[in-house]
Write a protein that holds these residues in place. Structure first.
Motif, PDB file in Angstrom:
ATOM      1  N   ALA A  44      37.611  36.228  45.698  1.00 31.43           N
ATOM      2  CA  ALA A  44      37.603  37.989  45.516  1.00 31.43           C
ATOM      3  C   ALA A  44      36.752  38.264  44.241  1.00 31.43           C
ATOM      4  O   ALA A  44      36.750  37.591  43.374  1.00 31.43           O
ATOM      5  CB  ALA A  44      38.873  38.171  45.791  1.00 31.43           C
ATOM      6  N   ASP A  45      36.146  39.456  44.515  1.00 29.97           N
ATOM      7  CA  ASP A  45      35.845  40.162  43.412  1.00 29.97           C
ATOM      8  C   ASP A  45      36.925  41.137  42.626  1.00 29.97           C
ATOM      9  O   ASP A  45      37.141  41.893  42.917  1.00 29.97           O
ATOM     10  CB  ASP A  45      34.733  41.290  44.167  1.00 29.97           C
ATOM     11  N   ARG A  46      37.337  40.276  41.757  1.00 25.20           N
ATOM     12  CA  ARG A  46      38.943  40.609  41.240  1.00 25.20           C
ATOM     13  C   ARG A  46      38.680  41.888  40.303  1.00 25.20           C
ATOM     14  O   ARG A  46      39.423  42.683  40.154  1.00 25.20           O
ATOM     15  CB  ARG A  46      39.281  39.419  40.343  1.00 25.20           C
ATOM     16  N   GLU A  47      37.428  42.077  40.025  1.00 29.04           N
ATOM     17  CA  GLU A  47      37.133  43.371  38.970  1.00 29.04           C
ATOM     18  C   GLU A  47      37.420  44.636  39.956  1.00 29.04           C
ATOM     19  O   GLU A  47      37.626  45.645  39.369  1.00 29.04           O
ATOM     20  CB  GLU A  47      35.843  43.591  38.602  1.00 29.04           C
ATOM     21  N   ARG A  48      37.459  44.527  41.250  1.00 30.64           N
ATOM     22  CA  ARG A  48      37.676  45.692  41.935  1.00 30.64           C
ATOM     23  C   ARG A  48      38.996  45.707  42.392  1.00 30.64           C
ATOM     24  O   ARG A  48      39.282  46.546  43.293  1.00 30.64           O
ATOM     25  CB  ARG A  48      36.637  45.426  43.306  1.00 30.64           C
ATOM     26  N   ILE A  49      39.839  44.854  42.301  1.00 28.34           N
ATOM     27  CA  ILE A  49      41.177  44.755  42.692  1.00 28.34           C
ATOM     28  C   ILE A  49      42.211  45.491  41.720  1.00 28.34           C
ATOM     29  O   ILE A  49      42.405  45.077  40.534  1.00 28.34           O
ATOM     30  CB  ILE A  49      41.774  43.179  42.795  1.00 28.34           C
ATOM     31  N   ALA A  50      42.585  46.950  41.874  1.00 28.22           N
ATOM     32  CA  ALA A  50      43.194  47.689  41.203  1.00 28.22           C
ATOM     33  C   ALA A  50      44.907  47.166  40.851  1.00 28.22           C
ATOM     34  O   ALA A  50      45.197  47.004  39.555  1.00 28.22           O
ATOM     35  CB  ALA A  50      43.217  48.926  41.653  1.00 28.22           C
ATOM     36  N   VAL A  51      45.480  46.679  41.768  1.00 27.16           N
ATOM     37  CA  VAL A  51      46.785  46.311  41.765  1.00 27.16           C
ATOM     38  C   VAL A  51      46.873  44.762  42.240  1.00 27.16           C
ATOM     39  O   VAL A  51      47.044  44.770  43.563  1.00 27.16           O
ATOM     40  CB  VAL A  51      47.648  47.246  42.211  1.00 27.16           C
ATOM     41  N   PRO A  52      46.773  43.788  41.441  1.00 27.77           N
ATOM     42  CA  PRO A  52      46.537  42.581  41.892  1.00 27.77           C
ATOM     43  C   PRO A  52      47.850  41.872  42.845  1.00 27.77           C
ATOM     44  O   PRO A  52      47.429  41.413  43.711  1.00 27.77           O
ATOM     45  CB  PRO A  52      46.551  41.639  40.703  1.00 27.77           C
ATOM     46  N   GLU A  53      49.198  42.458  42.472  1.00 27.38           N
ATOM     47  CA  GLU A  53      50.406  42.014  43.126  1.00 27.38           C
ATOM     48  C   GLU A  53      50.125  42.464  44.772  1.00 27.38           C
ATOM     49  O   GLU A  53      50.469  41.953  45.441  1.00 27.38           O
ATOM     50  CB  GLU A  53      51.601  42.531  42.404  1.00 27.38           C
ATOM     51  N   ALA A  54      49.906  43.774  44.781  1.00 28.17           N
ATOM     52  CA  ALA A  54      49.815  44.432  45.906  1.00 28.17           C
ATOM     53  C   ALA A  54      48.789  43.687  47.009  1.00 28.17           C
ATOM     54  O   ALA A  54      48.766  43.478  48.100  1.00 28.17           O
ATOM     55  CB  ALA A  54      49.363  45.999  45.845  1.00 28.17           C
ATOM     56  N   TRP A  55      47.763  43.510  46.401  1.00 29.01           N
ATOM     57  CA  TRP A  55      46.346  42.760  46.878  1.00 29.01           C
ATOM     58  C   TRP A  55      46.952  41.298  47.486  1.00 29.01           C
ATOM     59  O   TRP A  55      46.757  41.121  48.629  1.00 29.01           O
ATOM     60  CB  TRP A  55      45.283  42.741  45.850  1.00 29.01           C
ATOM     61  N   LEU A  56      47.743  40.617  46.688  1.00 29.31           N
ATOM     62  CA  LEU A  56      48.082  39.271  46.896  1.00 29.31           C
ATOM     63  C   LEU A  56      49.011  39.196  48.027  1.00 29.31           C
ATOM     64  O   LEU A  56      48.970  38.536  49.115  1.00 29.31           O
ATOM     65  CB  LEU A  56      48.605  38.505  45.699  1.00 29.31           C
TER      66      LEU A  56
END
Length: 312
Positions: A44-56
């Motif tokens: 993933a483009d982790r720079e664009r993931i604002a809330v990692p826990e929610a994304w995961l």
């Protein structure tokens, strides 16, 4: 991927595994789902993931839903065809256990009932009951409306409550005493003693050691008592199937009292009990080897104590 990204994923691995286990009912499948989640995190483009826990959480949940839908489409997961994989007390995959609802959500009784729900209903139930997500958060995870989440939750809770049929949470010490009495009655050969320990609407379910195409299911105290008496009666054929004469230990699996059958250091079977009002309301017998892998590994590290039956 840098160490910070790996560390961030590893910090949430246990929660993701617990979520996946509740959704899939299998430790091995849950581990695979978590690994797939990691691979997507890696790509993933982790720079664009604002809330990692929610994304995961969203990725892991939808991976599990895809697996459930695919298995159902292939008719591999039909209600009444299999039992969830039992986990020994202390297994981190059991996840949160602070509330009654969280403990209930991981019981074999509820995991078995969840098989009768649609994948979406199951996901909403688990996210709501076990992890306390709001309907707004669930809607975002599943890409549905908040109203749809509420409807799924209502249907799931209604079905589980209608079939759960128990009178609250049993004290562990009291539940253990009931199981000890149950074992003594089963070993005595007297079904009348067993009947007295069963609720009027008791159920018994067994996977038939993986030899039957469908689960073996029994209802009414008399039929369950007869099934239990026959199952606990040792025979040369049963000992050959188990690979020896098992010792029986009391333990807890999925936050329920249980009997673990062990030959040497190898777990060959587990029976989990649902206790209500000082009696056995349901029991779940699991002896299929592929459902005991994680329990067997945990048992090897477990301080078992003295068996209640040294040699069956």
């Amino acid at each position: 991927m840098d160490s910070a990204a790996v560390d961030r994923f590893e910090a949430g691995r246990g929660r993701l595994a617990s979520l996946a286990y509740r959704l899939l009912g299998s430790a091995a499948d849950a581990e695979d789902a978590v690994q797939d989640t990691f691979l997507r995190w890696q790509a993933a483009d982790r720079e664009r993931i604002a809330v990692p826990e929610a994304w995961l959480t969203k990725v892991a949940t939808n991976i599990c839903l895809d697996r459930l839908r695919s298995a159902q489409a292939r008719h591999e997961r039909t209600a009444g065809a299999w039992l969830p994989e039992p986990l020994l007390e202390g297994d981190p995959m059991l996840g949160p256990a602070d509330t009654f609802e969280q403990r209930e959500s991981v019981s074999l009784a509820v995991l078995t009932l969840l098989e009768r729900l649609s994948p979406a209903e199951r996901a909403v139930y688990v996210l709501r009951e076990a992890f306390s997500y709001s309907h707004a958060e669930i809607a975002g995870i599943l890409d549905i409306t908040e109203s749809a989440s509420q409807q799924h939750a209502h249907r799931a809770q209604t079905r589980v409550a209608a079939e759960r049929r128990r009178g609250g949470e049993a004290d562990p010490a009291s539940a253990r005493r009931v199981v000890e009495e149950f074992l003594a009655a089963a070993a005595s050969g007297r079904t009348d003693r067993l009947v007295a320990l069963l609720t009027d609407n008791v159920t018994a379910v067994s996977d038939g050691a993986g030899l039957a195409r469908r689960l073996l299911s029994y209802r009414t105290p008399e039929r369950v008592a007869s099934f239990v008496r026959a199952g606990f009666k040792p025979t040369p054929a049963k000992r050959r199937l188990a690979g020896g004469s098992p010792a029986m230990y009391l333990a807890r699996v999925n936050d329920s009292p249980a009997v673990i059958a062990v030959v040497g250091v190898r777990v060959v079977g587990a029976v989990a009990f649902d206790i209500s009002g000082g009696k056995v309301a349901a029991l779940y017998g699991i002896a299929a080897a592929d459902r005991l892998t994680r329990l067997d590994g945990a048992w090897a590290r477990h301080e078992a104590g003295v068996p209640v039956i040294a040699a069956w």
